[in-house]
Design an enzyme around this catalytic site. Structure first.
Site, short mmCIF file in Angstrom:
data_model
loop_
_atom_site.label_atom_id
_atom_site.label_comp_id
_atom_site.label_asym_id
_atom_site.label_seq_id
_atom_site.Cartn_x
_atom_site.Cartn_y
_atom_site.Cartn_z
N ASP A 113 -1.83 -10.19 4.43
CA ASP A 113 -1.31 -9.61 3.19
C ASP A 113 -2.39 -8.72 2.58
O ASP A 113 -3.53 -9.14 2.39
CB ASP A 113 -0.92 -10.72 2.21
CG ASP A 113 -0.28 -10.18 0.95
OD1 ASP A 113 0.93 -9.95 0.95
OD2 ASP A 113 -1.03 -9.97 -0.03
N LEU A 114 -2.04 -7.47 2.26
CA LEU A 114 -3.02 -6.52 1.74
C LEU A 114 -3.34 -6.84 0.29
O LEU A 114 -2.44 -7.04 -0.55
CB LEU A 114 -2.47 -5.09 1.85
CG LEU A 114 -2.06 -4.63 3.26
CD1 LEU A 114 -1.63 -3.16 3.23
CD2 LEU A 114 -3.19 -4.83 4.24
N ASP A 150 3.87 -5.21 2.07
CA ASP A 150 2.51 -5.09 2.58
C ASP A 150 2.12 -6.32 3.39
O ASP A 150 0.95 -6.66 3.50
CB ASP A 150 1.52 -4.89 1.43
CG ASP A 150 1.55 -6.04 0.43
OD1 ASP A 150 2.51 -6.84 0.48
OD2 ASP A 150 0.63 -6.14 -0.40
#
Length: 490
Positions: A366-367, A411
């Site tokens: 996960d960004l 994302d």
């Protein structure tokens, strides 16, 4: 005033040339007609030569073939001129005329095919349909009128077959040009040139057919007015080459896929039965039937229809393949989507449970801070960043059977590795984190971003489910994210 060629000036010049040449045929004798046709042919050669000198790239070869083809037709016209000036006793042997004419049509057909081959590949369906109908119409006319007339004139079999082949080749060329004209694969400006070419070839087909069908059985000569069709052919050919947008006929427009409508299907069915039906009717009524050329023509139509069916089958397979790709591929990054990831993970879990794989490592990625970048720098930059992240993750993934990098949503990414977790999980985590140590070069500058990562593992023979692995990896990812926040707050 500019003297440059425009479509209107080309049309006006073509009309003027046509009126003058037809008037010459009307008031002059055979010699004047031969001189007129020869002069028009020379004009076409000069115009093609001028185009060839200025041509660049792939258009040079078609212009060169056109030049050779029309130059050979000059030889044919000189033979006609010699016969008109000095009589049959000074004419060349028929074999010379046939060789020159056949060579001319061969080069002209090659030029047409080379010129429009790229556009045919854009939509072969329309071209095949038009070619099939053109050949079928020519075949029907041949069986109903031309072949019986040649038989009545006691024309040798070789001459009949030669005339038949010329007619079929020109008819197919007409169909190809018409199909390209209507499949919209050529830019709009270049379509006028195709129309002129289609007229030239169509009138040539008509002239050949009429000269064979109307030949006098005693003198072996066709009516003089049939020869007046040749100036129309030369004038239309000149207009096609001289048209200012002529070179655009070599350009390829946007892809256009034609549907096989009910009307087209009916026409193709009619094309299949036309020639045999005419032969059967003539045979039942006691009329002459040219079985050899009729059979050849029918075989050509059958081959064209089968080519159309094959092309439709190929389009259907391609459409199914595209649908499969769209169903399993993320539209933005090109990575496997959530559906493809679930299917892949189910198969991997089954292999691990059965002991056919050493184990499984599922990494949730996960960004961090992506929403802020998306909000402050725009969605276009955000999308570009997601694509760049996807490419980098794909590069660090092992190229082994069973490994996958996918995008779950937004994302969130996932990496699946079929391996022994005790040996490889630490290295996988390190590779993923290392992928974010350098910034991502985007169109408006470099963007630095990091990721929170959660790993879930399964040993060979261990019972687990897709949901349990995804849940475990998700929890680990959020634990990593909370740990980073605690460090920042401290």
């Amino acid at each position: 005033m500019s003297t440059a060629a425009t479509p209107a000036r080309v049309l006006a010049a073509a009309c003027t040339l046509l009126v003058v040449s037809l008037a010459a045929f009307a008031v002059g004798g055979e010699l004047v007609g031969a001189l007129t046709a020869t002069a028009l042919n020379v004009l076409v050669v000069i115009t093609v030569l001028a185009r060839l000198v200025r041509a660049e790239g792939r258009s040079r070869l078609p212009y060169a073939l056109l030049l050779v083809g029309f130059a050979a037709l000059i030889g044919v016209n000189w033979l006609w001129l010699a016969t008109a000036a000095w009589g049959e006793g000074h004419s060349a042997p028929a074999g010379v005329h046939d060789v020159l004419l056949g060579m001319a049509y061969l080069f002209l057909l090659g030029a047409a095919l080379l010129a429009i081959a790229p556009t045919i590949r854009r939509d072969p369906g329309s071209v095949l349909d038009a070619s099939t109908l053109a050949v079928a119409l020519a075949s029907a006319a041949w069986g109903a009128e031309v072949a019986p007339a040649l038989h009545a004139a006691s024309a040798p079999t070789g001459d009949r077959v030669y005339a038949f082949l010329i007619t079929m080749a020109l008819s197919a060329t007409t169909g190809i040009i018409v199909g390209v004209r209507f499949n919209r694969a050529v830019p709009r400006a270049g379509r006028a040139s195709l129309v002129y070419f289609a007229i030239a070839v169509l009138v040539a087909v008509l002239a050949n057919g009429l000269s064979s069908a109307l030949v006098d059985p005693f003198t072996g000569v066709a009516p003089v007015w049939v020869d007046a069709l040749w100036p129309i052919t030369y004038v239309a050919a000149w207009a096609a080459v001289a048209h200012p947008a002529g070179p655009e006929a070599f350009q390829v427009g946007p892809l256009h896929v034609s549907r096989l409508s009910g009307r087209r299907l009916a026409l193709l069915g009619g094309a299949l039965i036309a020639t045999p039906l005419i032969a059967v009717v003539r045979d039942l009524t006691g009329s002459y039937v040219e079985w050899l050329t009729g059979t050849l023509a029918h075989l050509v139509v059958v081959v064209l229809v089968l080519a159309r069916v094959s092309q439709l089958a190929s389009d259907h397979r391609d459409a199914e393949a595209r649908l499969r790709v769209l169903a399993d591929e993320d539209g933005l990054t090109g990575l496997p989507n959530r559906r493809a990831v679930d299917h892949h993970l189910e198969a991997a879990v089954a292999r691990v449970e059965a002991g056919r794989a050493p184990g499984l490592v599922v990494s949730f990625i996960d960004l961090d801070g992506f929403k802020q970048i998306n909000d402050t720098r725009g969605h276009a930059v955000g999308d570009e960043l997601l694509v760049a992240v996807a490419r980098r993750l794909a590069r660090i993934s092992r190229s082994r059977d069973g490994d996958m990098v996918g995008r779950l949503s937004g994302d969130e990414f996932i990496m699946i590795a079929v391996c022994d977790p005790a040996v490889a999980s630490h290295g996988i985590d390190a590779r993923i984190r290392g992928a974010f140590t350098e910034g991502f070069a985007l169109t408006d500058g470099t963007v630095s971003i990091h990721a929170s990562i959660g790993l879930a593992t399964a040993q060979a023979g261990e019972r687990c489910t897709v949901d349990s692995l995804l849940t475990q990896a998700d929890h680990q990812m959020y634990a990593d994210k909370r740990s980073k926040r605690s460090t920042v707050e401290t």
